[in-house]
Design a protein around this motif. Sequence first.
Motif, PDB file in Angstrom:
ATOM      1  N   UNK A 174       0.851  -1.146  -0.051  1.00  0.00           N
ATOM      2  CA  UNK A 174       0.124   0.119  -0.008  1.00  0.00           C
ATOM      3  C   UNK A 174       0.885   1.193  -0.030  1.00  0.00           C
ATOM      4  N   UNK A 175       0.552   2.229  -1.009  1.00  0.00           N
ATOM      5  CA  UNK A 175       1.406   3.497  -0.832  1.00  0.00           C
ATOM      6  C   UNK A 175       1.002   4.320   0.040  1.00  0.00           C
ATOM      7  N   UNK A 176       2.074   5.185   0.687  1.00  0.00           N
ATOM      8  CA  UNK A 176       1.813   6.173   1.728  1.00  0.00           C
ATOM      9  C   UNK A 176       1.075   7.180   1.213  1.00  0.00           C
ATOM     10  N   UNK A 177       0.146   7.771   2.119  1.00  0.00           N
ATOM     11  CA  UNK A 177      -0.684   8.924   1.478  1.00  0.00           C
ATOM     12  C   UNK A 177       0.372   9.993   0.874  1.00  0.00           C
ATOM     13  N   UNK A 178      -0.229  10.903   0.038  1.00  0.00           N
ATOM     14  CA  UNK A 178       0.459  11.899  -0.477  1.00  0.00           C
ATOM     15  C   UNK A 178       0.779  13.023   0.611  1.00  0.00           C
ATOM     16  N   UNK A 179       2.002  13.549   0.331  1.00  0.00           N
ATOM     17  CA  UNK A 179       2.166  14.504   1.301  1.00  0.00           C
ATOM     18  C   UNK A 179       2.042  15.837   0.771  1.00  0.00           C
ATOM     19  N   UNK A 180       1.128  16.839   1.065  1.00  0.00           N
ATOM     20  CA  UNK A 180       0.812  18.121   0.366  1.00  0.00           C
ATOM     21  C   UNK A 180       1.459  19.170   1.190  1.00  0.00           C
ATOM     22  N   UNK A 181       2.537  19.494   0.763  1.00  0.00           N
ATOM     23  CA  UNK A 181       3.646  20.860   1.577  1.00  0.00           C
ATOM     24  C   UNK A 181       2.986  22.027   1.145  1.00  0.00           C
ATOM     25  N   UNK A 182       2.269  22.493   2.217  1.00  0.00           N
ATOM     26  CA  UNK A 182       1.522  23.665   1.742  1.00  0.00           C
ATOM     27  C   UNK A 182       2.187  24.922   2.446  1.00  0.00           C
ATOM     28  N   UNK A 183       2.645  25.774   2.140  1.00  0.00           N
ATOM     29  CA  UNK A 183       3.238  26.980   2.122  1.00  0.00           C
ATOM     30  C   UNK A 183       2.242  28.144   2.038  1.00  0.00           C
ATOM     31  N   UNK A 184       2.603  29.293   2.696  1.00  0.00           N
ATOM     32  CA  UNK A 184       1.987  30.722   2.647  1.00  0.00           C
ATOM     33  C   UNK A 184       1.815  30.951   1.281  1.00  0.00           C
ATOM     34  N   UNK A 185       3.015  31.216   0.516  1.00  0.00           N
ATOM     35  CA  UNK A 185       3.239  31.770  -0.686  1.00  0.00           C
ATOM     36  C   UNK A 185       3.791  33.266  -0.395  1.00  0.00           C
ATOM     37  N   UNK A 186       4.775  33.382  -1.554  1.00  0.00           N
ATOM     38  CA  UNK A 186       5.461  34.707  -1.670  1.00  0.00           C
ATOM     39  C   UNK A 186       5.878  35.243  -2.844  1.00  0.00           C
ATOM     40  N   UNK A 187       5.990  36.493  -3.051  1.00  0.00           N
ATOM     41  CA  UNK A 187       6.369  37.123  -4.456  1.00  0.00           C
ATOM     42  C   UNK A 187       7.706  37.340  -4.328  1.00  0.00           C
ATOM     43  N   UNK A 188       8.642  36.857  -3.300  1.00  0.00           N
ATOM     44  CA  UNK A 188      10.029  36.698  -3.165  1.00  0.00           C
ATOM     45  C   UNK A 188      10.444  35.782  -3.946  1.00  0.00           C
ATOM     46  N   UNK A 189      11.307  35.690  -4.888  1.00  0.00           N
ATOM     47  CA  UNK A 189      11.760  34.817  -5.683  1.00  0.00           C
ATOM     48  C   UNK A 189      12.899  33.817  -4.735  1.00  0.00           C
ATOM     49  N   UNK A 190      13.505  34.568  -3.981  1.00  0.00           N
ATOM     50  CA  UNK A 190      14.430  33.759  -2.870  1.00  0.00           C
ATOM     51  C   UNK A 190      13.714  33.103  -1.903  1.00  0.00           C
ATOM     52  N   UNK A 191      12.609  33.632  -1.526  1.00  0.00           N
ATOM     53  CA  UNK A 191      11.859  33.086  -0.523  1.00  0.00           C
ATOM     54  C   UNK A 191      11.193  31.812  -1.150  1.00  0.00           C
ATOM     55  N   UNK A 192      10.490  31.814  -2.234  1.00  0.00           N
ATOM     56  CA  UNK A 192       9.975  30.794  -3.151  1.00  0.00           C
ATOM     57  C   UNK A 192      11.048  29.787  -3.326  1.00  0.00           C
ATOM     58  N   UNK A 193      12.189  29.919  -3.625  1.00  0.00           N
ATOM     59  CA  UNK A 193      13.370  29.153  -3.971  1.00  0.00           C
ATOM     60  C   UNK A 193      13.613  28.143  -2.507  1.00  0.00           C
ATOM     61  N   UNK A 194      13.497  28.847  -1.442  1.00  0.00           N
ATOM     62  CA  UNK A 194      13.688  28.448  -0.165  1.00  0.00           C
ATOM     63  C   UNK A 194      12.801  27.371   0.052  1.00  0.00           C
ATOM     64  N   UNK A 195      11.597  27.871   0.044  1.00  0.00           N
ATOM     65  CA  UNK A 195      10.355  26.716   0.228  1.00  0.00           C
ATOM     66  C   UNK A 195      10.394  25.718  -0.717  1.00  0.00           C
ATOM     67  N   UNK A 196      10.770  25.856  -1.876  1.00  0.00           N
ATOM     68  CA  UNK A 196      11.056  24.742  -2.876  1.00  0.00           C
ATOM     69  C   UNK A 196      12.128  24.164  -2.549  1.00  0.00           C
ATOM     70  N   UNK A 197      13.022  24.260  -2.055  1.00  0.00           N
ATOM     71  CA  UNK A 197      14.315  23.447  -1.288  1.00  0.00           C
ATOM     72  C   UNK A 197      13.887  22.633  -0.289  1.00  0.00           C
ATOM     73  N   UNK A 198      12.864  23.283   0.688  1.00  0.00           N
ATOM     74  CA  UNK A 198      12.321  22.796   1.804  1.00  0.00           C
ATOM     75  C   UNK A 198      11.606  21.492   1.232  1.00  0.00           C
ATOM     76  N   UNK A 199      10.657  21.576   0.373  1.00  0.00           N
ATOM     77  CA  UNK A 199      10.055  20.475  -0.247  1.00  0.00           C
ATOM     78  C   UNK A 199      10.934  19.387  -0.740  1.00  0.00           C
ATOM     79  N   UNK A 200      12.093  19.783  -1.412  1.00  0.00           N
ATOM     80  CA  UNK A 200      12.984  18.918  -1.885  1.00  0.00           C
ATOM     81  C   UNK A 200      13.591  17.984  -0.778  1.00  0.00           C
TER      82      UNK A 200
END
Length: 236
Positions: free
Chosen positions: A1-27
């Motif tokens: 049985x597969x593990x449930x999907x993890x939806x990593x839900x962030x606030x969201x930002x218009x900062x490209x650096x902030x978005x990159x940091x959150x994407x790296x966190x998901x990675x």
Amino acid sequence: MNSPILIACAHGTSSSLGAAEVNALRDGIAALRPGLDVREAYVDVQDPELPAVVTGLPAGESAVVVPLLLSVGYHVKVDIARAVKSRPDTFAAAPLGPDPRLASLLDRRLREAGVTEDDAVVLAAAGSSDPNASRNVEALADQLRALRPNRIVPGYGASAKPSVPDAVAALREEGALVAAGPQGKVVIASYLLAPGFFHDQLAKAGADLVTAPLLPSPVLAEIALERYDAALAVRA
């Protein structure tokens, strides 16, 4: 049985650096749990929006929404709660904070900035109209006080009091009333996940220095997976 999907839900930002940091966190979350399906979602500013991600889940698949947020508040109790209620077998985990490891990370950021025991610290959080969010921040402040002798007071970017500028001003007034002894700096400890609008505002709050946000740090991915596992254990 597969593990449930993890939806990593962030606030969201218009900062490209902030978005990159959150994407790296998901990675980082995915790297710690090979084979786990980790998906991107936001409650504000960015796409994909959480409701659309939940609606688009494959038929028959379960999922856990892990808030990449530091406190309980409107986004957790309303936006995320509403999204998971819309679909069976989709449920929410707790936010990342408070957690003693986040206090340790803040302590590290303060040490990296050269903060001494003579300095006063404003623990700067985003803020929420939900009183539970302020209680979460107060709990984190207590955890930080256990690690450092500094005077530590919370301050908020919005929707709660005192504001960060008001907290800075109050600490300056306290320092001016000290009759003798070393006069330290007033420091803002950024209790924010990543660069973005709220972190940018901290530079305008009148402190002598502002620490870097919590990211990057591997501890955030570890906490996120623990929140995911804890949510699954409750549902088991």
